[in-house]
Design a protein around this motif. Sequence first.
Motif, PDB file in Angstrom:
ATOM      1  N   GLY A  59      -7.124   3.070  82.702  1.00 52.69           N
ATOM      2  CA  GLY A  59      -7.287   1.819  81.965  1.00 52.69           C
ATOM      3  C   GLY A  59      -8.714   1.402  81.662  1.00 52.69           C
ATOM      4  N   TRP A  60      -9.677   2.292  81.893  1.00 50.52           N
ATOM      5  CA  TRP A  60     -11.065   1.951  81.556  1.00 50.52           C
ATOM      6  C   TRP A  60     -11.392   2.263  80.104  1.00 50.52           C
ATOM      7  CZ3 TRP A  60     -15.094   3.290  85.938  1.00 50.52           C
ATOM      8  CH2 TRP A  60     -14.884   2.411  87.013  1.00 50.52           C
ATOM      9  N   PHE A  61     -10.834   3.375  79.597  1.00 51.54           N
ATOM     10  CA  PHE A  61     -11.141   3.748  78.213  1.00 51.54           C
ATOM     11  C   PHE A  61     -10.014   4.564  77.609  1.00 51.54           C
ATOM     12  CE2 PHE A  61     -12.387   7.611  80.332  1.00 51.54           C
ATOM     13  CZ  PHE A  61     -12.405   8.628  79.389  1.00 51.54           C
ATOM     14  N   VAL A  62     -10.088   4.702  76.278  1.00 54.15           N
ATOM     15  CA  VAL A  62      -9.098   5.502  75.550  1.00 54.15           C
ATOM     16  C   VAL A  62      -9.803   6.636  74.825  1.00 54.15           C
ATOM     17  CG1 VAL A  62      -7.423   3.637  75.273  1.00 54.15           C
ATOM     18  CG2 VAL A  62      -9.193   3.969  73.529  1.00 54.15           C
ATOM     19  N   ASN A  63      -9.049   7.713  74.572  1.00 55.96           N
ATOM     20  CA  ASN A  63      -9.609   8.865  73.864  1.00 55.96           C
ATOM     21  C   ASN A  63      -9.460   8.684  72.355  1.00 55.96           C
ATOM     22  OD1 ASN A  63      -6.899   9.471  73.299  1.00 55.96           O
ATOM     23  ND2 ASN A  63      -6.755  10.953  74.971  1.00 55.96           N
ATOM     24  N   ALA A  64      -9.766   9.730  71.601  1.00 57.78           N
ATOM     25  CA  ALA A  64      -9.744   9.652  70.134  1.00 57.78           C
ATOM     26  C   ALA A  64      -8.353   9.362  69.577  1.00 57.78           C
ATOM     27  CB  ALA A  64     -10.282  10.948  69.540  1.00 57.78           C
TER      28      ALA A  64
END
Length: 202
Positions: A109-114
């Motif tokens: 839940g910290w970041f998302v990919n492309a």
Amino acid sequence: VSKHAMELALDKARKTGCGIVVVRNSCHYGIAGYYSRMAVKERMLGISMTNTEALVVPTFGRHAMLGTNPIAVSMSAEPHPFHLDIATSVVAAGKMEVYNKLGKQTPEGWFVNAQGCSDTNPADFIAIRKNKTDGGLLPLGGFGELFSGHKGYGLSLVVELMTGILAGGYSSPDVRKVPNVEKCCHMFMALDYGMFGDKETI
């Protein structure tokens, strides 16, 4: 420049009760709270914020539109001054670098990919940042609406309005568009809360 700007805001606040100064075409200004805490020494309320390169995706998005856009607020109090210094993203970009150097996976839940999907490999974020591809950090609150990620994104936009827009400078998508050329904008505010009553009772 940032120290001078906060000193100017404090000087204005001494004369009129409130001083606001904006800076454009600047660089990474370090710790947001350093400047807000300058006001505490003058027994005033201090606010400091800056935009940053676009690293944060909108709620349900996958293309970074806003920065981590930190906000700091400080005010004298007893027994300790009040001090808040936060990014408007779930995590600061520097913490991603720390996890990458340690070879650790990040929390979910910290970041998302492309593709806009949750990712836990910090090396993927480092590549996203370096190559300016889709993907990025999530706004404060996290993924989607369940934990109010849209509120964090709104806070980040407020910082953008108070910095890049008010300063007539660059907004996050154009900050560090060219590697190592920052073009950040900052906002500094000092408020002499004594104009609302006795400082000893406020």
